[in-house]
Enzyme design. Structure first.
Site, short mmCIF file in Angstrom:
data_model
loop_
_atom_site.label_atom_id
_atom_site.label_comp_id
_atom_site.label_asym_id
_atom_site.label_seq_id
_atom_site.Cartn_x
_atom_site.Cartn_y
_atom_site.Cartn_z
N ASP A 272 0.79 -1.16 0.00
CA ASP A 272 0.06 -0.11 0.14
C ASP A 272 0.80 1.06 -0.22
O ASP A 272 1.98 0.98 0.37
CB ASP A 272 -0.82 -0.14 1.20
CG ASP A 272 -1.80 1.23 1.45
OD1 ASP A 272 -2.32 1.74 0.43
OD2 ASP A 272 -1.88 1.67 2.56
N ASP B 288 -1.80 -0.53 6.11
CA ASP B 288 -1.93 0.00 7.32
C ASP B 288 -3.63 0.31 7.65
O ASP B 288 -3.85 0.62 8.67
CB ASP B 288 -1.47 1.43 7.23
CG ASP B 288 -2.36 2.38 6.50
OD1 ASP B 288 -2.41 2.18 5.02
OD2 ASP B 288 -2.84 3.43 6.76
N ASP C 80 -0.52 5.02 0.56
CA ASP C 80 -0.93 6.24 1.72
C ASP C 80 -1.00 5.61 2.89
O ASP C 80 -1.63 4.69 3.39
CB ASP C 80 -2.33 6.82 1.32
CG ASP C 80 -2.21 7.60 0.06
OD1 ASP C 80 -1.40 8.61 0.05
OD2 ASP C 80 -2.91 7.38 -0.87
#
Length: 268
Positions: free
Chosen positions: A12, A205, A14
């Site tokens: 990922d 996240d 961001d």
């Protein structure tokens, strides 16, 4: 990208490789090391293809990439400026109609990102004018402002009847076809490149990374400044996910270095 790679870093962006200011500088040396070792780094993100192309150019990445939370996969065609594509998702226009229908049923206006003006998007994301233009180039998913938790739970309950699902990210939620998610996109990429035995090292996240983390061979959760996302705590607690020792790019870099040092044969 070699079709015989033994390991892929699937990450990922961001909140994982990037912080809230889109800074990845603590991970630069690790990215350079991965390039030297010929270990592919495959972005797997809610960002658009336009955003990821720009990110790859800025950071010298050459491998395939997964966009809009697993709704599409792109990769370079050798000796060409063109790309191949794998589409798992449903068109933006159709998904937007679904979002509006769900909005009526939950009696709450679910606001798509693309309906905001430039100042509102800047306040939400901090993106530049060109960055906003790239972010709005949506093809296969509809990001919308995070509603209150009780509304979000109602939205989730309605998704099955529309053959869609929603994920809540840090800045906004995302509606997409239930045929597309990050884990399935990685599987499609493995099949496309005929590398079914490759080991997936995944980093994420937030909730929209859960399908990726559940699919991977090694799954690493990158915490925010206040700790890991609540949707990922169960995987951490039961030992399925590793927890990085720092937020964002620093935690990303430390975790990838640990994997390289402890697990990966450096001749891969």
């Amino acid at each position: 990208m070699s079709n015989n790679s033994k390991y892929w870093i699937v990450t990922d962006l961001d909140g994982t490789l990037m912080d809230e200011n889109y800074d990845i500088s603590p991970a630069k040396n690790t990215l350079n090391l991965l390039a030297e070792l010929n270990i592919p780094v495959i972005p797997c993100t809610s960002k658009t293809a336009s955003e990821v192309r720009y990110f790859r150019d800025e950071n010298g990445l050459l491998d395939p990439f997964i966009v809009e939370n697993g709704a599409a996969v792109y990769g370079p065609i050798e000796n060409s400026s063109s790309e191949w594509e794998l589409i798992l998702g449903t068109r933006y226009k159709e998904l937007r109609t679904v979002l509006m229908n769900i909005s009526q049923k939950v009696n709450y206006h679910l606001t798509p990102l693309n309906d905001l003006n430039q100042n509102q998007i800047f306040d939400l994301t901090g993106l530049s004018e060109q960055g906003i233009k790239r972010a709005l180039d949506r093809q296969w998913s509809v990001p919308f402002l995070n509603p209150p938790n009780e509304v979000f739970e109602k939205v989730k309950l309605l998704c099955k009847s529309y053959e869609v699902h929603v994920f809540k990210g840090n800045r906004m939620s995302h509606l997409l076809s239930n045929k597309s998610h990050k884990g399935e996109a990685v599987n499609k990429l493995k099949l496309h490149l005929q590398n079914k035995d490759v080991k997936i090292i995944a980093l994420g996240d937030s909730q929209n990374d859960l399908p990726l983390l559940e699919y991977a061979d090694i799954s690493i959760v990158i915490p925010g400044p206040n700790g890991p996302n609540k949707y990922l705590k169960n995987g951490i607690d039961n030992g399925n996910f590793k927890l990085a020792n720092a937020p964002h790019a620093k935690g990303w870099s430390n975790s990838v270095q640990d994997v390289i040092n402890n697990i990966i044969d450096l001749k891969c």
